[in-house]
Design a protein around this motif. Structure first.
Motif, PDB file in Angstrom:
ATOM      1  N   ARG A   1      11.711  -4.352  10.870  1.00  0.00           N
ATOM      2  CA  ARG A   1      12.361  -3.773   9.630  1.00  0.00           C
ATOM      3  C   ARG A   1      11.715  -4.045   8.531  1.00  0.00           C
ATOM      4  N   PHE A   2      10.940  -3.070   7.926  1.00  0.00           N
ATOM      5  CA  PHE A   2      10.294  -3.018   6.440  1.00  0.00           C
ATOM      6  C   PHE A   2      11.364  -2.647   5.574  1.00  0.00           C
ATOM      7  N   VAL A   3      11.772  -3.513   4.483  1.00  0.00           N
ATOM      8  CA  VAL A   3      12.544  -3.063   3.539  1.00  0.00           C
ATOM      9  C   VAL A   3      11.645  -3.040   2.262  1.00  0.00           C
ATOM     10  N   ILE A   4      11.485  -1.686   1.734  1.00  0.00           N
ATOM     11  CA  ILE A   4      10.452  -1.547   0.710  1.00  0.00           C
ATOM     12  C   ILE A   4      11.209  -1.164  -0.517  1.00  0.00           C
ATOM     13  N   ARG A   5      10.553  -1.928  -1.466  1.00  0.00           N
ATOM     14  CA  ARG A   5      11.312  -1.670  -2.891  1.00  0.00           C
ATOM     15  C   ARG A   5      10.071  -1.390  -3.815  1.00  0.00           C
ATOM     16  N   ASN A   6      10.534  -0.508  -4.716  1.00  0.00           N
ATOM     17  CA  ASN A   6       9.727   0.102  -5.655  1.00  0.00           C
ATOM     18  C   ASN A   6      10.046  -0.496  -7.184  1.00  0.00           C
ATOM     19  N   SER A   7       9.553  -1.491  -7.642  1.00  0.00           N
ATOM     20  CA  SER A   7       9.841  -2.305  -8.723  1.00  0.00           C
ATOM     21  C   SER A   7       9.353  -1.615  -9.855  1.00  0.00           C
TER      22      SER A   7
ATOM     23  N   THR B   1       9.065   7.397   0.845  1.00  0.00           N
ATOM     24  CA  THR B   1       8.437   7.655  -0.775  1.00  0.00           C
ATOM     25  C   THR B   1       9.678   7.210  -1.499  1.00  0.00           C
ATOM     26  N   LEU B   2       9.533   6.603  -2.431  1.00  0.00           N
ATOM     27  CA  LEU B   2      10.546   5.826  -3.204  1.00  0.00           C
ATOM     28  C   LEU B   2      10.342   6.039  -4.888  1.00  0.00           C
ATOM     29  N   ALA B   3      11.352   6.800  -5.546  1.00  0.00           N
ATOM     30  CA  ALA B   3      11.546   6.712  -6.990  1.00  0.00           C
ATOM     31  C   ALA B   3      11.465   5.414  -7.510  1.00  0.00           C
ATOM     32  N   PRO B   4      11.424   5.304  -8.813  1.00  0.00           N
ATOM     33  CA  PRO B   4      11.318   3.936  -9.516  1.00  0.00           C
ATOM     34  C   PRO B   4      12.707   3.249  -9.351  1.00  0.00           C
ATOM     35  N   GLY B   5      12.596   1.850  -9.054  1.00  0.00           N
ATOM     36  CA  GLY B   5      13.841   1.141  -8.907  1.00  0.00           C
ATOM     37  C   GLY B   5      14.630   1.259  -7.437  1.00  0.00           C
ATOM     38  N   LYS B   6      14.049   2.278  -6.684  1.00  0.00           N
ATOM     39  CA  LYS B   6      14.679   2.518  -5.365  1.00  0.00           C
ATOM     40  C   LYS B   6      14.177   1.498  -4.203  1.00  0.00           C
ATOM     41  N   THR B   7      15.103   1.621  -3.460  1.00  0.00           N
ATOM     42  CA  THR B   7      14.699   0.652  -1.969  1.00  0.00           C
ATOM     43  C   THR B   7      14.964   1.687  -0.920  1.00  0.00           C
ATOM     44  N   GLY B   8      14.129   1.592   0.121  1.00  0.00           N
ATOM     45  CA  GLY B   8      13.940   2.329   1.547  1.00  0.00           C
ATOM     46  C   GLY B   8      13.736   1.292   2.543  1.00  0.00           C
ATOM     47  N   GLU B   9      13.560   2.017   3.693  1.00  0.00           N
ATOM     48  CA  GLU B   9      13.062   0.953   4.963  1.00  0.00           C
ATOM     49  C   GLU B   9      12.208   1.750   5.931  1.00  0.00           C
ATOM     50  N   VAL B  10      11.443   1.224   6.632  1.00  0.00           N
ATOM     51  CA  VAL B  10      10.791   1.945   7.672  1.00  0.00           C
ATOM     52  C   VAL B  10      10.914   0.961   8.895  1.00  0.00           C
ATOM     53  N   VAL B  11      11.396   1.292  10.146  1.00  0.00           N
ATOM     54  CA  VAL B  11      11.570   0.515  11.302  1.00  0.00           C
ATOM     55  C   VAL B  11      10.542   0.757  12.229  1.00  0.00           C
ATOM     56  N   TRP B  12       9.660  -0.183  12.621  1.00  0.00           N
ATOM     57  CA  TRP B  12       8.502   0.355  13.395  1.00  0.00           C
ATOM     58  C   TRP B  12       8.225  -0.842  14.672  1.00  0.00           C
ATOM     59  N   GLN B  13       7.807  -0.239  15.603  1.00  0.00           N
ATOM     60  CA  GLN B  13       7.276  -1.234  16.769  1.00  0.00           C
ATOM     61  C   GLN B  13       5.974  -1.107  16.946  1.00  0.00           C
ATOM     62  N   PHE B  14       5.360  -2.468  16.778  1.00  0.00           N
ATOM     63  CA  PHE B  14       3.833  -2.370  16.950  1.00  0.00           C
ATOM     64  C   PHE B  14       3.402  -2.617  18.502  1.00  0.00           C
ATOM     65  N   THR B  15       3.018  -1.435  19.221  1.00  0.00           N
ATOM     66  CA  THR B  15       2.738  -1.489  20.534  1.00  0.00           C
ATOM     67  C   THR B  15       1.400  -1.913  20.941  1.00  0.00           C
ATOM     68  N   LYS B  16       0.460  -2.016  19.995  1.00  0.00           N
ATOM     69  CA  LYS B  16      -0.944  -2.249  20.626  1.00  0.00           C
ATOM     70  C   LYS B  16      -1.353  -3.678  19.444  1.00  0.00           C
TER      71      LYS B  16
END
Length: 167
Positions: A77-83, A120-135
């Motif tokens: 689970r990637f928590v992505i922050r646009n600071s 894609t995040l506007a300034p100051g926002k946080t979002g996430e990407v959940v990814w399974q790395f299969t290879k």
């Protein structure tokens, strides 16, 4: 060309631009849900994430961290922050996919995205990407906002091979 032909041509161009901007064109943003997933993994299930990695995006066109280590089969689970003070993206893909996507973004910078491999995040926002790395191998990530990729806003996930984690 008469007025009617001109009007029909303009309508056709407008429709083409709308389709491209919506991301529904073949080979572009609209197909990223499956495009390249075999090479970089697949959307993960948040409940199955083995850990959370926080990634900060800054206006100096860098990610922190820019290098991430995972194991083959692991769901992250990637928590992505646009600071920063401008819009940024976090997009997982192969280098070729990212470069192709970037060329489209240069043509249509306001294109909206709804793909599981990016946020894609506007300034100051946080979002996430959940990814399974299969290879095992390297999965790239980048900001594909015009000018950002060229400025070096890139990173890598190194996927260590070995036993696959339980799915």
């Amino acid at each position: 060309m008469n007025t009617q032909q001109l009007a029909l041509s303009l309508i056709g161009l407008s429709l083409s631009a709308a389709v491209l901007a919506s991301g529904s064109h073949a080979g572009g943003h609209g197909d990223h849900g499956d495009h390249g997933n075999a090479a970089v993994g697949k959307p993960g299930v948040a409940a199955k994430a083995s850990r959370t990695v926080t990634v900060n995006m800054t206006d100096n066109m860098r990610y922190n961290p820019a290098r991430i280590q995972v194991k083959q089969g692991e769901t992250v689970r990637f928590v992505i922050r646009n600071s920063g003070k401008i819009k940024h993206e976090f997009v997982l893909g192969t280098q070729q996919e990212l470069e192709e996507h970037y060329e489209q973004m240069k043509k249509f910078p306001e294109m909206e995205h709804a793909d599981p491999n990016l946020v894609t995040l506007a300034p100051g926002k946080t979002g996430e990407v959940v990814w399974q790395f299969t290879k095992a191998g390297v999965v790239d990530f980048a900001c594909l906002q015009p000018g950002h990729y060229e400025a070096g806003m890139k990173g890598q996930v190194n996927v260590a091979g070995g036993r696959k984690a339980a799915k």
